[in-house]
Enzyme design. Structure first.
Site, PDB file in Angstrom:
ATOM      1  N   LYS A  52       2.385  19.403  11.058  1.00 52.70           N
ATOM      2  CA  LYS A  52       2.239  18.464   9.931  1.00 52.70           C
ATOM      3  C   LYS A  52       1.619  19.182   8.727  1.00 52.70           C
ATOM      4  CE  LYS A  52       1.939  14.578  13.104  1.00 52.70           C
ATOM      5  NZ  LYS A  52       1.120  13.638  13.866  1.00 52.70           N
ATOM      6  N   GLN A  96      -4.983  12.178  14.810  1.00 55.40           N
ATOM      7  CA  GLN A  96      -4.024  12.508  15.863  1.00 55.40           C
ATOM      8  C   GLN A  96      -4.437  11.860  17.187  1.00 55.40           C
ATOM      9  OE1 GLN A  96      -1.119  14.320  15.328  1.00 55.40           O
ATOM     10  NE2 GLN A  96      -0.599  13.756  17.413  1.00 55.40           N
ATOM     11  N   ASP A 119       0.565   6.776   9.011  1.00 56.56           N
ATOM     12  CA  ASP A 119       1.168   6.695  10.348  1.00 56.56           C
ATOM     13  C   ASP A 119       1.772   5.306  10.576  1.00 56.56           C
ATOM     14  OD1 ASP A 119       1.207   9.026  11.862  1.00 56.56           O
ATOM     15  OD2 ASP A 119      -0.895   8.850  12.461  1.00 56.56           O
TER      16      ASP A 119
END
Ligand code: NAD
Length: 290
Positions: A52, A96, A119
């Protein structure tokens, strides 16, 4: 049978984003800034976050990686999120997953400001998505929609079966495929670990999205001729012949299933690549207008 090439499509998405960032820079507007929080040293999480951050660099986004030991307490993490929420220089925040046992995933997801939740996991974004309002769509289902769109796969009136009901993949995927949109209008069945007659249900499907995390679970005798198969699974399976000691397997028995399909995603090079591209699209959206 045609491969749905996630590498190719994600590159096209990233090229488009890079051009948009160049335009922002020329106009002296703000460059999108993504913060990724990584806790502990889980190998897969390390790989995802590194990828990412690297993609941000490729596109021209700013990125910051914040790392914590897996002994971090919940309050410290929540305080950091609050600080990032209040920082006008930061557009997107992602933590994460999975998190260590002492930290509540729900509290962390709820703590991220909905407008920085790139997200798309915050209840406010999920709620808006369900109602078809503008929202950050969870990156994996969003990436799958981008792939279907790129290959102009007709979804209207099709019967779609989604295997797996997680909040981040299966459930939002089932909702998105059922919506009245160009990549929706399917009749959807959402299957899970308690579903009976899964094989019979899958055999009816025009589109199957396998997101259960069981390597090579979907076999050829579960798929009808001409189906579109989307493999979300990523599992590290021990493989001593490989330098890393493992090989990545999807949820679909690719070799056997692929010949029956009209379209299929490979693993790697399918949904995984699209997830990152979709996350980047959400991050640009988060920065837009500042
Ligand atoms: P999860 O473990 O949260 O959920 C798995 C789901 O599968 C559950 O809802 C469970 O009910 C269902 N399930 C389990 N066994 C089943 C069975 N035998 N029959 C039917 N359903 C069954 O998983 P997740 O977070 O949604 O991830 C699923 C997979 O996708 C994992 O391999 C994960 O690594 C991968 N993943 C990939 C990406 C990507 O970018 N490609 C992103 C997220 C997750």
């Amino acid at each position: 049978m045609q491969i749905l090439d996630g590498k190719l499509v994600s590159q096209a998405v990233k090229d488009d984003l890079r051009k948009k960032v160049e335009t922002l820079k020329q106009k002296a507007l703000k460059t999108p800034h993504l913060v990724a929080i990584l806790i502990g040293t889980n190998g897969a999480s390390e790989t995802y976050v590194a990828s990412k951050v690297k993609t941000c660099e490729e596109i021209g986004f700013e990125s910051t990686l914040i790392r914590y030991e897996d002994t971090i307490d919940e309050v410290t993490l929540l305080n950091k999120i609050e600080e990032l929420n209040a920082d006008a220089a930061i557009d997107g925040i992602l933590v994460q997953l999975p998190l260590p046992k002492q930290i509540s995933e729900e509290k962390v997801i709820n703590a991220i400001a909905a407008e920085k939740d790139v997200d798309g996991f915050h209840p406010s974004n999920i709620g808006k998505m369900v109602q078809g309002q503008p929202a950050y769509i969870p990156a994996t289902p969003y990436g799958i929609l981008l792939l279907l769109e790129y290959y102009k796969i007709e979804t209207k009136g099709k019967y779609a079966v989604v295997i797996g009901r997680s909040n981040i993949v299966g459930r939002p995927m089932s909702i998105l495929l059922s919506q009245n949109t160009t990549t929706g209008n399917c009749t959807v069945t959402l299957c899970h670990s308690h579903t009976k007659n899964l094989k019979e249900i899958c055999l009816q499907a025009d589109i199957i999205v396998a997101a259960l995390g069981k390597p090579e679970f979907l076999k050829a005798d579960m798929v009808k001729e001409g189906a579109v198969v989307i493999d979300v699974g990523i599992t590290r399976v021990e493989d001593k012949t490989k330098k890393k000691g493992y090989t990545i397997k999807g949820d679909v028995d690719f070799e056997a299933v692929a010949p029956k399909c009209s379209y299929i995603t490979p693993v790697p090079g399918g949904v995984g690549a699209m997830t990152i591209a979709a996350l980047m699209k959400n991050t640009l959206l988060a920065a837009d207008g500042k």
